[in-house]
Design a protein around this motif. Structure first.
Motif, short mmCIF file in Angstrom:
data_model
loop_
_atom_site.label_atom_id
_atom_site.label_comp_id
_atom_site.label_asym_id
_atom_site.label_seq_id
_atom_site.Cartn_x
_atom_site.Cartn_y
_atom_site.Cartn_z
N VAL A 52 -28.39 1.48 30.09
CA VAL A 52 -28.63 2.12 30.77
C VAL A 52 -27.21 2.26 31.82
O VAL A 52 -26.61 3.36 32.50
CB VAL A 52 -29.61 2.17 32.10
N ALA A 53 -26.59 2.06 32.18
CA ALA A 53 -25.53 1.80 33.12
C ALA A 53 -24.45 2.73 32.69
O ALA A 53 -24.08 2.88 33.81
CB ALA A 53 -25.10 0.17 33.73
N TRP A 54 -24.01 2.29 31.31
CA TRP A 54 -22.84 2.92 31.14
C TRP A 54 -23.64 4.28 31.14
O TRP A 54 -22.80 5.52 31.27
CB TRP A 54 -23.01 2.94 29.90
N PHE A 55 -24.76 5.00 30.67
CA PHE A 55 -25.27 5.99 30.61
C PHE A 55 -25.78 6.82 32.32
O PHE A 55 -25.22 8.07 31.98
CB PHE A 55 -26.53 6.54 30.14
N GLY A 194 -13.91 5.82 33.04
CA GLY A 194 -15.09 4.37 33.36
C GLY A 194 -15.75 3.99 32.13
O GLY A 194 -15.99 3.07 31.90
N THR A 195 -16.19 6.02 32.08
CA THR A 195 -16.83 5.07 30.50
C THR A 195 -16.82 5.26 29.46
O THR A 195 -17.60 5.01 28.75
CB THR A 195 -17.68 7.07 30.17
N GLY A 202 -21.65 -0.61 26.65
CA GLY A 202 -23.27 -0.22 27.18
C GLY A 202 -23.79 0.64 25.69
O GLY A 202 -24.33 0.69 25.71
N ALA A 203 -21.77 0.43 24.93
CA ALA A 203 -22.41 1.56 23.48
C ALA A 203 -23.06 1.31 22.80
O ALA A 203 -23.55 1.15 21.94
CB ALA A 203 -21.41 2.08 22.72
N GLY A 207 -28.38 2.72 20.55
CA GLY A 207 -29.04 3.74 19.69
C GLY A 207 -30.25 4.28 19.70
O GLY A 207 -31.05 5.23 19.26
N PRO A 208 -31.81 3.86 20.77
CA PRO A 208 -32.44 3.73 21.02
C PRO A 208 -32.82 5.03 21.85
O PRO A 208 -33.43 5.93 21.97
CB PRO A 208 -33.41 3.05 21.53
N VAL A 209 -31.67 5.56 22.48
CA VAL A 209 -31.68 6.45 23.62
C VAL A 209 -31.39 7.43 22.44
O VAL A 209 -31.91 8.84 22.81
CB VAL A 209 -30.60 6.29 24.83
#
Length: 304
Positions: A52-55, A194-195, A202-203, A207-209
């Motif tokens: 969630v933080a990564w997104f 940063g991403t 985060g990646a 998958g579910p997202v």
């Protein structure tokens, strides 16, 4: 003569951010950040906190770069290094913060995390009244935090302390990025970097997202509220006030987080929490009175 730096105004939003009282901007930023946090907490049952933080960082980067003018040009090497460090520190701060609030209350987590800004404020305190204001804020934060360590929240405490150290870095580095006066371009480019850097964190659980449009929209919406709006306002504020004042005004964030946790996450503050909130607000009020008197003294002695 004024001691605040006013950014050039190019539209109604810029004019508002350049002229509104810093306290009002902080409250607006805090509400935006913790609206995002409330949405994020609701996602933790379906998506890993670090994802969630990564997104969140990704969504903010996309939104900010979309509204920035010529963000891809005009940077010196030194500025790019600063922007990159800022973006990576911010992304990691977000990840550790979400790992923490998945384990401890939002209000308590933000309060403990405030140790970082307190350290910055302490390092830049210059007058007796500033020291008194800082003392009120410290005591209020300690009262709000409660810092209870047991088997159930040791990991949460460790994560929030890491986020706290990165919050201090966010203030110090972010202030320098803001002085570049590129609007939110530095923030957007930094979050994009940063991403990329935090993709291995985060990646793997994302998958579910990607296969659920509603989850993807909510994850990106967290970034728009918490980072694009919240941190974007911070960039304008950092250009206008000293880093010491900025760090102390951040004491308003634990208060806002406690209220948001109460209203939306069924995490009501106790009586002692209310006392802590009052102490924090007292510290901010003392600091603001010192700032007003200092500006008035400068005006009286300035022949212009």
């Amino acid at each position: 003569m004024t001691t605040e730096k006013i950014a050039p105004t190019t539209g109604p939003v810029s004019r508002f951010l350049s002229t509104a009282q810093p306290e009002a901007l902080f409250l607006l930023s805090a509400v935006a950040q913790y609206v995002g946090a409330v949405i994020a907490v609701g996602l933790f049952d379906r998506v890993e906190p670090q994802t969630v933080a990564w997104f969140r960082v990704m969504g903010a980067a996309v939104a900010l770069l979309a509204v920035s003018r010529r963000w891809w040009s005009g940077w010196t090497r030194q500025q790019l290094v600063g922007v990159a460090l800022f973006g990576v520190a911010t992304a990691l701060m977000n990840i550790f913060f979400y790992l923490a609030i998945a384990r401890i209350d939002l209000g308590k987590g933000v309060t403990i995390e405030f140790i970082g800004p307190i350290a910055v404020a302490a390092a830049t305190t210059r007058t007796g009244r500033n020291a008194l204001a800082l003392l009120f804020a410290v005591v209020g934060v300690c009262v709000l935090g409660g810092v209870e360590i047991d088997d159930g929240n040791t990991a949460g405490l460790a994560f929030i302390l890491l986020a706290s150290a990165l919050w201090a870095a966010y203030i110090v580095i972010g202030s320098k990025v803001a002085q570049g006066d590129r609007g939110v371009a530095g923030l957007g480019l930094g979050l994009a970097i940063g991403t990329v850097v935090t993709t291995p964190v985060g990646a793997p659980w994302s998958g579910p997202v990607w296969i659920a449009p509603s989850l993807l929209v909510l994850c990106l919406l967290v970034g728009v509220f918490s980072n694009a709006i919240g941190y974007g306002i911070d960039q304008f504020t950092m250009r206008r006030i000293p880093i010491r004042r900025f760090s102390l005004l951040l004491a308003l964030l634990p208060v806002t987080a406690a209220l948001m946790g109460w209203l939306f996450l069924d995490q009501p503050p106790s009586t002692i929490d209310v006392v802590g909130i009052a102490l924090v607000l007292a510290g901010v009020a003392i600091q603001e009175r010192d700032e007003i008197e200092r500006v008035e003294a400068v005006v009286r002695t300035d022949p212009a």
